[in-house]
Design a protein around this motif. Structure first.
Motif, PDB file in Angstrom:
ATOM      1  N   PRO A  11       7.952   0.816   4.130  1.00  0.00           N
ATOM      2  CA  PRO A  11       7.981   0.159   2.964  1.00  0.00           C
ATOM      3  C   PRO A  11       9.687  -0.227   2.229  1.00  0.00           C
ATOM      4  CG  PRO A  11       6.379   2.105   3.080  1.00  0.00           C
ATOM      5  CD  PRO A  11       6.805   1.646   4.284  1.00  0.00           C
ATOM      6  N   PRO A  12      10.164  -0.790   1.849  1.00  0.00           N
ATOM      7  CA  PRO A  12       9.437  -2.128   0.630  1.00  0.00           C
ATOM      8  C   PRO A  12       8.648  -3.094   1.193  1.00  0.00           C
ATOM      9  CG  PRO A  12      11.324  -2.911   1.022  1.00  0.00           C
ATOM     10  CD  PRO A  12      11.200  -1.108   1.934  1.00  0.00           C
ATOM     11  N   GLU A  13       8.133  -2.999   2.724  1.00  0.00           N
ATOM     12  CA  GLU A  13       7.438  -4.000   3.051  1.00  0.00           C
ATOM     13  C   GLU A  13       5.677  -3.567   2.973  1.00  0.00           C
ATOM     14  OE1 GLU A  13       9.283  -5.858   6.961  1.00  0.00           O
ATOM     15  OE2 GLU A  13       9.069  -3.852   6.948  1.00  0.00           O
ATOM     16  N   PRO A  14       4.450  -3.955   3.097  1.00  0.00           N
ATOM     17  CA  PRO A  14       3.546  -3.229   2.938  1.00  0.00           C
ATOM     18  C   PRO A  14       2.568  -3.224   4.061  1.00  0.00           C
ATOM     19  CG  PRO A  14       3.184  -6.301   3.221  1.00  0.00           C
ATOM     20  CD  PRO A  14       5.110  -5.677   2.906  1.00  0.00           C
ATOM     21  N   ALA A  15       3.720  -1.924   4.291  1.00  0.00           N
ATOM     22  CA  ALA A  15       3.199  -0.923   5.560  1.00  0.00           C
ATOM     23  C   ALA A  15       2.690   0.900   5.135  1.00  0.00           C
ATOM     24  CB  ALA A  15       3.907  -0.940   6.544  1.00  0.00           C
ATOM     25  N   PHE A  16       1.967   0.437   4.025  1.00  0.00           N
ATOM     26  CA  PHE A  16       1.430   1.652   3.309  1.00  0.00           C
ATOM     27  C   PHE A  16       0.794   3.304   4.587  1.00  0.00           C
ATOM     28  CE2 PHE A  16      -2.728   0.853   3.715  1.00  0.00           C
ATOM     29  CZ  PHE A  16      -2.851  -0.499   4.063  1.00  0.00           C
ATOM     30  N   ILE A  17       0.754   2.704   5.953  1.00  0.00           N
ATOM     31  CA  ILE A  17       0.159   3.906   6.917  1.00  0.00           C
ATOM     32  C   ILE A  17       0.879   4.594   6.515  1.00  0.00           C
ATOM     33  CG2 ILE A  17      -0.885   4.293   8.600  1.00  0.00           C
ATOM     34  CD1 ILE A  17      -3.057   3.127   7.191  1.00  0.00           C
ATOM     35  N   PRO A  18       2.566   4.096   7.577  1.00  0.00           N
ATOM     36  CA  PRO A  18       3.603   4.481   7.914  1.00  0.00           C
ATOM     37  C   PRO A  18       4.266   5.465   6.678  1.00  0.00           C
ATOM     38  CG  PRO A  18       3.553   2.348   9.188  1.00  0.00           C
ATOM     39  CD  PRO A  18       2.844   2.773   8.043  1.00  0.00           C
ATOM     40  N   GLY A  19       4.302   4.628   5.587  1.00  0.00           N
ATOM     41  CA  GLY A  19       5.267   5.092   4.643  1.00  0.00           C
ATOM     42  C   GLY A  19       4.352   6.325   3.911  1.00  0.00           C
ATOM     43  N   VAL A 193      -9.285   7.947  14.336  1.00  0.00           N
ATOM     44  CA  VAL A 193      -7.783   8.237  12.953  1.00  0.00           C
ATOM     45  C   VAL A 193      -8.620   6.614  12.566  1.00  0.00           C
ATOM     46  CG1 VAL A 193      -5.893   8.665  11.586  1.00  0.00           C
ATOM     47  CG2 VAL A 193      -6.912   9.837  13.846  1.00  0.00           C
ATOM     48  N   LEU A 194      -9.109   6.671  11.802  1.00  0.00           N
ATOM     49  CA  LEU A 194      -9.394   5.463  10.321  1.00  0.00           C
ATOM     50  C   LEU A 194      -8.583   5.514   9.887  1.00  0.00           C
ATOM     51  CD1 LEU A 194     -13.247   5.536  10.405  1.00  0.00           C
ATOM     52  CD2 LEU A 194     -11.457   3.722  11.721  1.00  0.00           C
ATOM     53  N   ASN A 195      -7.715   4.410   9.546  1.00  0.00           N
ATOM     54  CA  ASN A 195      -6.957   4.137   8.389  1.00  0.00           C
ATOM     55  C   ASN A 195      -7.135   3.994   7.388  1.00  0.00           C
ATOM     56  OD1 ASN A 195      -5.006   3.167  10.486  1.00  0.00           O
ATOM     57  ND2 ASN A 195      -5.486   0.830  10.736  1.00  0.00           N
ATOM     58  N   TRP A 196      -6.127   4.311   6.418  1.00  0.00           N
ATOM     59  CA  TRP A 196      -5.983   4.747   4.821  1.00  0.00           C
ATOM     60  C   TRP A 196      -5.690   3.479   3.835  1.00  0.00           C
ATOM     61  CZ3 TRP A 196      -3.947   7.725   8.051  1.00  0.00           C
ATOM     62  CH2 TRP A 196      -2.255   7.671   8.044  1.00  0.00           C
ATOM     63  N   THR A 197      -6.203   3.518   2.715  1.00  0.00           N
ATOM     64  CA  THR A 197      -5.476   1.620   2.324  1.00  0.00           C
ATOM     65  C   THR A 197      -4.990   2.791   1.115  1.00  0.00           C
ATOM     66  OG1 THR A 197      -6.145   0.438   0.628  1.00  0.00           O
ATOM     67  CG2 THR A 197      -6.922   1.907   0.359  1.00  0.00           C
ATOM     68  N   ASP A 198      -4.120   1.614   0.176  1.00  0.00           N
ATOM     69  CA  ASP A 198      -2.896   2.657  -0.280  1.00  0.00           C
ATOM     70  C   ASP A 198      -3.538   2.425  -1.779  1.00  0.00           C
ATOM     71  OD1 ASP A 198      -1.140   2.288  -2.593  1.00  0.00           O
ATOM     72  OD2 ASP A 198       0.164   0.680  -1.775  1.00  0.00           O
ATOM     73  N   GLU A 199      -4.394   4.061  -1.596  1.00  0.00           N
ATOM     74  CA  GLU A 199      -5.187   4.296  -3.038  1.00  0.00           C
ATOM     75  C   GLU A 199      -4.057   4.483  -4.328  1.00  0.00           C
ATOM     76  OE1 GLU A 199      -6.331   8.095  -0.996  1.00  0.00           O
ATOM     77  OE2 GLU A 199      -6.856   6.837   0.149  1.00  0.00           O
ATOM     78  N   ARG A 200      -3.120   3.825  -4.441  1.00  0.00           N
ATOM     79  CA  ARG A 200      -2.499   4.227  -5.291  1.00  0.00           C
ATOM     80  C   ARG A 200      -2.679   2.604  -6.207  1.00  0.00           C
ATOM     81  NH1 ARG A 200       3.488   4.778  -3.209  1.00  0.00           N
ATOM     82  NH2 ARG A 200       2.763   3.358  -1.901  1.00  0.00           N
ATOM     83  N   ILE A 201      -3.299   1.927  -4.946  1.00  0.00           N
ATOM     84  CA  ILE A 201      -3.241   0.390  -6.280  1.00  0.00           C
ATOM     85  C   ILE A 201      -5.163   0.241  -6.370  1.00  0.00           C
ATOM     86  CG2 ILE A 201      -3.352  -2.360  -5.334  1.00  0.00           C
ATOM     87  CD1 ILE A 201      -0.500  -1.257  -4.199  1.00  0.00           C
ATOM     88  N   PHE A 202      -5.157   0.684  -4.933  1.00  0.00           N
ATOM     89  CA  PHE A 202      -6.798   0.331  -4.579  1.00  0.00           C
ATOM     90  C   PHE A 202      -7.827   1.551  -5.172  1.00  0.00           C
ATOM     91  CE2 PHE A 202      -4.385  -2.444  -1.925  1.00  0.00           C
ATOM     92  CZ  PHE A 202      -5.289  -4.357  -1.946  1.00  0.00           C
ATOM     93  N   VAL A 284      -1.591  -5.402  -6.815  1.00  0.00           N
ATOM     94  CA  VAL A 284      -1.811  -4.721  -8.142  1.00  0.00           C
ATOM     95  C   VAL A 284      -3.062  -5.516  -8.841  1.00  0.00           C
ATOM     96  CG1 VAL A 284      -0.024  -4.036  -8.265  1.00  0.00           C
ATOM     97  CG2 VAL A 284       0.227  -5.433  -9.661  1.00  0.00           C
ATOM     98  N   ASP A 285      -3.042  -6.622  -8.460  1.00  0.00           N
ATOM     99  CA  ASP A 285      -4.177  -7.634  -9.421  1.00  0.00           C
ATOM    100  C   ASP A 285      -5.839  -7.432  -8.974  1.00  0.00           C
ATOM    101  OD1 ASP A 285      -2.147  -8.521 -11.176  1.00  0.00           O
ATOM    102  OD2 ASP A 285      -1.631 -10.278 -10.009  1.00  0.00           O
ATOM    103  N   MET A 286      -6.072  -6.477  -7.618  1.00  0.00           N
ATOM    104  CA  MET A 286      -6.896  -7.176  -6.826  1.00  0.00           C
ATOM    105  C   MET A 286      -8.119  -6.416  -6.911  1.00  0.00           C
ATOM    106  SD  MET A 286      -6.387  -9.268  -5.051  1.00  0.00           S
ATOM    107  CE  MET A 286      -8.197 -10.165  -4.587  1.00  0.00           C
ATOM    108  N   GLN A 315     -11.603  -0.925   4.234  1.00  0.00           N
ATOM    109  CA  GLN A 315     -10.943   0.034   3.232  1.00  0.00           C
ATOM    110  C   GLN A 315     -10.718  -0.251   1.911  1.00  0.00           C
ATOM    111  OE1 GLN A 315     -10.474  -0.430   7.086  1.00  0.00           O
ATOM    112  NE2 GLN A 315      -9.759   0.771   8.170  1.00  0.00           N
ATOM    113  N   ALA A 316      -9.910  -1.035   1.320  1.00  0.00           N
ATOM    114  CA  ALA A 316      -9.462  -1.633   0.435  1.00  0.00           C
ATOM    115  C   ALA A 316     -10.783  -1.812  -0.181  1.00  0.00           C
ATOM    116  CB  ALA A 316      -9.081  -2.839   0.300  1.00  0.00           C
ATOM    117  N   ALA A 317     -11.702  -2.882   0.480  1.00  0.00           N
ATOM    118  CA  ALA A 317     -13.263  -2.907  -0.943  1.00  0.00           C
ATOM    119  C   ALA A 317     -13.961  -1.666  -1.469  1.00  0.00           C
ATOM    120  CB  ALA A 317     -13.931  -3.991   0.342  1.00  0.00           C
ATOM    121  N   LEU A 318     -13.670  -1.024   0.274  1.00  0.00           N
ATOM    122  CA  LEU A 318     -14.401   0.580  -0.124  1.00  0.00           C
ATOM    123  C   LEU A 318     -14.222   1.579  -1.080  1.00  0.00           C
ATOM    124  CD1 LEU A 318     -15.607   0.883   3.630  1.00  0.00           C
ATOM    125  CD2 LEU A 318     -17.231   0.083   2.080  1.00  0.00           C
ATOM    126  N   SER A 319     -13.039   1.989  -0.986  1.00  0.00           N
ATOM    127  CA  SER A 319     -12.011   2.776  -2.008  1.00  0.00           C
ATOM    128  C   SER A 319     -12.312   1.468  -3.327  1.00  0.00           C
ATOM    129  CB  SER A 319     -10.582   2.830  -1.516  1.00  0.00           C
ATOM    130  OG  SER A 319      -9.628   3.280  -2.810  1.00  0.00           O
TER     131      SER A 319
END
Length: 415
Positions: A11-19, A193-202, A284-286, A315-319
């Motif tokens: 971050p600020p790149e869309p790299a929420f896993i390492p961030g 280890v399955l990836n997670w999504t950005d839970e602050r958004i999705f 954030v609109d998604m 993951q984003a859709a499921l979240s």
């Protein structure tokens, strides 16, 4: 512990896993040091307000981020990408000897872009144990194949070296385990280890009037594909399937990519008035757009390397508790079927996908809602940020010799 994180993107790149991992590990009391580049993704240009320089560190409680220069090559050509990968490797190796000198363990967010840097840094650090989180394998994208082919062997040999030297390896999809073992990893060091999504958004949302107006045209079932329109997705298959059901459902494609012109051209050629294109939207609109649609479409082409991939849009859709239609092979469709979060069919088969679209349209709304609820529950149980960080933290502790190695983890325990 003192934990290092090596990541090409942050971050600020869309790299929420390492961030998010860095933030969560530091919140759990670990001292975390991140080594990364200056932000330039996806445009291939350093973000406005940033200037590449050698000494650039930011500090917060227990978290330090050091950025090193790299050639901002983007994805314009194989040569430009390789220049970016190699320049990052050189800068990372120069900085790592001192910056990472007293670590207890190193976490590597392992993309193809990170490979040369990881190989060099692991060799420099010697006895510092490493945990690799493998996200992808080197694949062709259908362009500049002659130039790209010259790098395949070098990338493969570098990846083999780091697989053999890593104390632990986390894979982002079950079938990816077979790929890394075949490439030289010790089987008993590999964990899922399955990836997670950005839970602050999705997260589950209620669509507003603007989202409904953008997505829905009438009372027909809406299947939405949100994200890249590129060679990996094979969205021509979806267009052909939707064209066969022009009075039954709408296909809405949100986003852009290198294959967009070809996909638009096919929709026009087929006269598919029920296929609509919406320009790229802010993340954030998604969630509202997801909620305005009836299903989210997850597509991957029928390529061997993609059968061991779980794309982040799932993951984003499921979240967001959105039911899914999956046209893919391997782990993606297996996951959707196991958690009963939607419908699936083999990849690159437009007739099979048309059948899934028809069935999706006939399923009553309460049943669709239940699919989404099951998907959300599975996400929270197995793919969420807390679940993923628990697993990564455990691997770091194992690598550093702080805990006893677990006994007999099931290869298919992901749902």
């Amino acid at each position: 512990m003192k934990i290092g994180i090596l990541s090409y993107h942050f971050p600020p790149e869309p790299a929420f896993i390492p961030g998010s991992l860095a933030e969560e590990l530091s919140a759990r009391g670990h001292e975390v040091r991140v080594l990364t580049g200056f932000p330039d993704y996806p445009g291939g240009h350093v973000y406005p307000g940033w200037r590449q320089r050698w000494h650039h560190e930011t500090h917060s409680e227990r978290l330090t981020v050091r950025r090193v220069p790299r050639y901002p090559g983007g994805a314009t050509s194989t040569g430009a990408r390789m220049a970016s990968y190699l320049s990052f490797a050189g800068s990372a190796m120069l900085a790592a000897r001192r910056y990472f000198s007293d670590l207890d363990a190193l976490y590597v967010f392992q993309l193809p872009a990170t490979t040369f840097a990881a190989a060099g840094v692991l060799r420099l650090l010697g006895r510092v144990p490493a945990v690799l989180h493998v996200q992808d394998v080197w694949t062709r994208d259908g362009t500049d194949e002659a130039a790209e082919g010259r790098w395949v062997a070098q990338m493969g040999s570098a990846m083999t070296r780091i697989y053999r030297s890593a104390a632990r390896i986390a894979v982002a999809a079950p079938s990816m385990r077979d790929l890394v073992v075949a490439a030289g990893a010790e089987p008993d060091r590999v964990r899922l280890v399955l990836n997670w999504t950005d839970e602050r958004i999705f997260y589950p949302a209620t669509p507003g009037a603007a989202a409904r107006q953008l997505v829905r045209r009438d009372g027909r079932c809406v299947v939405m594909h949100a994200g890249t329109i590129g060679p990996r997705q094979g969205l021509e298959t979806a267009v052909r399937a939707a064209a066969a059901l022009d009075r039954t459902m709408d296909l809405v494609l949100v986003g852009s990519g290198s294959a967009e012109r070809r996909v638009r051209g096919l929709a026009a050629e087929l006269g598919a008035d029920n296929v609509r294109f919406v320009e790229r939207r802010s993340p954030v609109d998604m969630p509202e757009l997801y909620a305005a649609a009836d299903y989210q479409l997850v597509m991957l082409r029928d390529l061997p390397e993609l059968r061991g991939t779980v794309p982040g849009k799932l993951q984003a859709a499921l979240s967001c508790a959105a039911p899914v239609v999956a046209s893919a092979g391997g782990d993606t469709t297996e996951l959707v079927e196991r958690v009963r979060a939607g419908l699936s069919c083999p990849p690159e088969d437009w007739a099979a996908l048309a059948d899934r679209f028809w069935l999706a349209a006939t399923i009553p709304p309460p049943t669709r809602t239940e699919m989404g609820r099951r998907g959300r529950a599975a996400y929270l149980r197995e793919m969420s940020l807390p679940a993923g960080v628990d697993r990564i933290e455990r691997l770091l502790l194992e690598a550093a010799g702080r805990v006893t190695e677990p006994v007999g983890e099931s290869r298919r325990k992901f749902a």
